[in-house]
Scaffold this motif. Sequence first.
Motif, PDB file in Angstrom:
ATOM      1  N   ARG A  96     -47.291 -42.216   8.512  1.00 20.36           N
ATOM      2  CA  ARG A  96     -46.151 -42.723   7.754  1.00 20.36           C
ATOM      3  C   ARG A  96     -46.291 -44.238   7.660  1.00 20.36           C
ATOM      4  NH1 ARG A  96     -42.509 -38.355   8.676  1.00 20.36           N
ATOM      5  NH2 ARG A  96     -43.907 -36.543   8.741  1.00 20.36           N
ATOM      6  N   PRO A  97     -45.548 -44.908   6.776  1.00 16.74           N
ATOM      7  CA  PRO A  97     -45.662 -46.364   6.678  1.00 16.74           C
ATOM      8  C   PRO A  97     -45.512 -47.039   8.036  1.00 16.74           C
ATOM      9  CG  PRO A  97     -44.362 -45.523   4.853  1.00 16.74           C
ATOM     10  CD  PRO A  97     -44.614 -44.348   5.769  1.00 16.74           C
ATOM     11  N   GLY A  98     -46.547 -47.744   8.425  1.00 13.66           N
ATOM     12  CA  GLY A  98     -46.505 -48.530   9.650  1.00 13.66           C
ATOM     13  C   GLY A  98     -46.796 -47.783  10.925  1.00 13.66           C
ATOM     14  N   ARG A  99     -47.109 -46.483  10.864  1.00 16.95           N
ATOM     15  CA  ARG A  99     -47.339 -45.755  12.112  1.00 16.95           C
ATOM     16  C   ARG A  99     -48.185 -44.505  11.872  1.00 16.95           C
ATOM     17  NH1 ARG A  99     -43.605 -41.393  13.022  1.00 16.95           N
ATOM     18  NH2 ARG A  99     -42.075 -41.173  11.344  1.00 16.95           N
ATOM     19  N   MET A 100     -48.823 -44.042  12.936  1.00 23.73           N
ATOM     20  CA  MET A 100     -49.556 -42.782  12.941  1.00 23.73           C
ATOM     21  C   MET A 100     -49.795 -42.365  14.386  1.00 23.73           C
ATOM     22  SD  MET A 100     -53.617 -43.620  12.358  1.00 23.73           S
ATOM     23  CE  MET A 100     -53.512 -44.068  10.643  1.00 23.73           C
ATOM     24  N   ASN A 101     -50.048 -41.078  14.595  1.00 25.92           N
ATOM     25  CA  ASN A 101     -50.476 -40.565  15.893  1.00 25.92           C
ATOM     26  C   ASN A 101     -51.964 -40.263  15.820  1.00 25.92           C
ATOM     27  OD1 ASN A 101     -47.802 -40.669  16.609  1.00 25.92           O
ATOM     28  ND2 ASN A 101     -47.477 -38.460  16.606  1.00 25.92           N
ATOM     29  N   GLU A 117     -58.448 -29.829  19.475  1.00 25.40           N
ATOM     30  CA  GLU A 117     -59.613 -29.380  20.241  1.00 25.40           C
ATOM     31  C   GLU A 117     -60.853 -29.329  19.363  1.00 25.40           C
ATOM     32  OE1 GLU A 117     -58.397 -25.624  21.751  1.00 25.40           O
ATOM     33  OE2 GLU A 117     -56.894 -26.466  23.125  1.00 25.40           O
ATOM     34  N   LEU A 118     -60.712 -28.812  18.141  1.00 26.63           N
ATOM     35  CA  LEU A 118     -61.855 -28.722  17.240  1.00 26.63           C
ATOM     36  C   LEU A 118     -62.303 -30.103  16.784  1.00 26.63           C
ATOM     37  CD1 LEU A 118     -63.724 -26.698  15.850  1.00 26.63           C
ATOM     38  CD2 LEU A 118     -62.152 -26.702  13.900  1.00 26.63           C
ATOM     39  N   ALA A 119     -61.353 -31.003  16.528  1.00 28.27           N
ATOM     40  CA  ALA A 119     -61.699 -32.360  16.130  1.00 28.27           C
ATOM     41  C   ALA A 119     -62.508 -33.062  17.216  1.00 28.27           C
ATOM     42  CB  ALA A 119     -60.433 -33.149  15.797  1.00 28.27           C
ATOM     43  N   GLU A 120     -62.117 -32.860  18.462  1.00 28.90           N
ATOM     44  CA  GLU A 120     -62.871 -33.451  19.564  1.00 28.90           C
ATOM     45  C   GLU A 120     -64.282 -32.881  19.627  1.00 28.90           C
ATOM     46  OE1 GLU A 120     -60.299 -32.534  22.795  1.00 28.90           O
ATOM     47  OE2 GLU A 120     -59.070 -34.345  22.554  1.00 28.90           O
ATOM     48  N   THR A 121     -64.410 -31.571  19.428  1.00 27.99           N
ATOM     49  CA  THR A 121     -65.719 -30.923  19.474  1.00 27.99           C
ATOM     50  C   THR A 121     -66.615 -31.379  18.331  1.00 27.99           C
ATOM     51  OG1 THR A 121     -64.784 -28.958  20.534  1.00 27.99           O
ATOM     52  CG2 THR A 121     -66.907 -28.686  19.416  1.00 27.99           C
ATOM     53  N   LEU A 122     -66.048 -31.540  17.137  1.00 29.39           N
ATOM     54  CA  LEU A 122     -66.824 -31.877  15.943  1.00 29.39           C
ATOM     55  C   LEU A 122     -66.883 -33.379  15.682  1.00 29.39           C
ATOM     56  CD1 LEU A 122     -65.701 -29.018  13.522  1.00 29.39           C
ATOM     57  CD2 LEU A 122     -67.719 -29.128  14.976  1.00 29.39           C
ATOM     58  N   ASN A 123     -66.360 -34.180  16.602  1.00 27.94           N
ATOM     59  CA  ASN A 123     -66.420 -35.644  16.502  1.00 27.94           C
ATOM     60  C   ASN A 123     -65.620 -36.182  15.315  1.00 27.94           C
ATOM     61  OD1 ASN A 123     -67.293 -38.170  17.512  1.00 27.94           O
ATOM     62  ND2 ASN A 123     -68.952 -38.273  16.004  1.00 27.94           N
ATOM     63  N   VAL A 124     -64.577 -35.465  14.912  1.00 29.07           N
ATOM     64  CA  VAL A 124     -63.727 -35.896  13.800  1.00 29.07           C
ATOM     65  C   VAL A 124     -62.587 -36.755  14.328  1.00 29.07           C
ATOM     66  CG1 VAL A 124     -62.120 -35.094  12.007  1.00 29.07           C
ATOM     67  CG2 VAL A 124     -64.286 -33.883  12.394  1.00 29.07           C
ATOM     68  N   THR A 125     -62.305 -37.845  13.641  1.00 32.01           N
ATOM     69  CA  THR A 125     -61.119 -38.641  13.936  1.00 32.01           C
ATOM     70  C   THR A 125     -59.928 -37.989  13.255  1.00 32.01           C
ATOM     71  OG1 THR A 125     -62.383 -40.695  14.127  1.00 32.01           O
ATOM     72  CG2 THR A 125     -60.018 -40.897  13.691  1.00 32.01           C
ATOM     73  N   LEU A 126     -58.979 -37.524  14.063  1.00 32.19           N
ATOM     74  CA  LEU A 126     -57.821 -36.786  13.540  1.00 32.19           C
ATOM     75  C   LEU A 126     -56.546 -37.564  13.819  1.00 32.19           C
ATOM     76  CD1 LEU A 126     -56.509 -34.256  12.313  1.00 32.19           C
ATOM     77  CD2 LEU A 126     -56.559 -33.230  14.601  1.00 32.19           C
ATOM     78  N   CYS A 127     -55.781 -37.825  12.762  1.00 31.49           N
ATOM     79  CA  CYS A 127     -54.526 -38.568  12.877  1.00 31.49           C
ATOM     80  C   CYS A 127     -53.425 -37.784  12.177  1.00 31.49           C
ATOM     81  CB  CYS A 127     -54.639 -39.951  12.235  1.00 31.49           C
ATOM     82  SG  CYS A 127     -55.986 -40.961  12.884  1.00 31.49           S
ATOM     83  N   GLY A 128     -52.246 -37.747  12.787  1.00 32.53           N
ATOM     84  CA  GLY A 128     -51.102 -37.073  12.195  1.00 32.53           C
ATOM     85  C   GLY A 128     -49.895 -37.981  12.129  1.00 32.53           C
ATOM     86  N   TYR A 129     -48.829 -37.465  11.536  1.00 33.45           N
ATOM     87  CA  TYR A 129     -47.607 -38.239  11.326  1.00 33.45           C
ATOM     88  C   TYR A 129     -47.915 -39.603  10.702  1.00 33.45           C
ATOM     89  CZ  TYR A 129     -44.664 -34.901  13.815  1.00 33.45           C
ATOM     90  OH  TYR A 129     -43.975 -33.774  14.181  1.00 33.45           O
TER      91      TYR A 129
END
Length: 273
Positions: free
Chosen positions: A258-263, A244-256
């Motif tokens: 790992r080699p070859g993948r991310m969310n 929610e904060l990333a959306e508000t602050l215009n930050v690109t947020l990626c998790g998980y």
Amino acid sequence: MSKETKQVQVNTVKQTRIIRYQNGTAPSGDDDMLIGETPVAIEYNGIAYTVMMCTPSDLEEFAVGFSLTEGIIDHVRDIHDIEIVQACSGITMSVIVANRCLNRLKEKRRSLTGTTGCGVCGAEQLSAVVRSIQPVANNTSFQLQRLDSVLSALSQAQSYNRLTGASHAAAFINADGEVEIVFEDVGRHIALDKLIGWICRHRYQQSGSILVTSRASFEMVQKVAACGIEILLAVSAATSMAVELAETLNVTLCGYCRPGRMNVYSNPQRLTE
């Protein structure tokens, strides 16, 4: 800063004797390595602020990054001097800031000792947890094909973690998609503060991305946005408030990551093929 900072030389990794148990073998004595964890008291212009538990390395960068992400200073120019003194019970960082910054201490002063894993410990009011920060710009991109190489470079640069298996890390990825520098600490927030301090001192704002070895909680998003970084990559998951904060602050947020993948949780426009 007008004066040279003063670094304290403290062992960041220590050797200890252990008894090692393994299936199929008799218990045996062995040597093991432990990462350092030291109480660091932070004071501003002689006013005690908080005590954080951290690995006693890169403390000048920590002082700068912590001061910025706490909202005590607006720019590294607001810090006039940092003196780091070792005592028998820990380390004291005496930070001299511009007089106009002192008024903020009354609002932000913590009442409790911080821990290695907490970014908001001791905040006296809920309003002190989530700060008012301007959304970041749109000047940065990250090439997805660079993901595997930056993950590998981060792993190779984690010298404390290789020795102890007990440190978090935060890495700066420059505009060319290369890991430029890595900071480690027993605390994930402190590793990030050290990196942000380095970014501020070297004026790399808005020219790269940050990769952390931990989960992405809201205060991690808040910290990167406070220094103008647009992309936060995390090896573990993100929390709902972080998204929610990333959306508000215009930050690109990626998790998980790992080699070859991310969310990708927010603002995917900065990720390119």
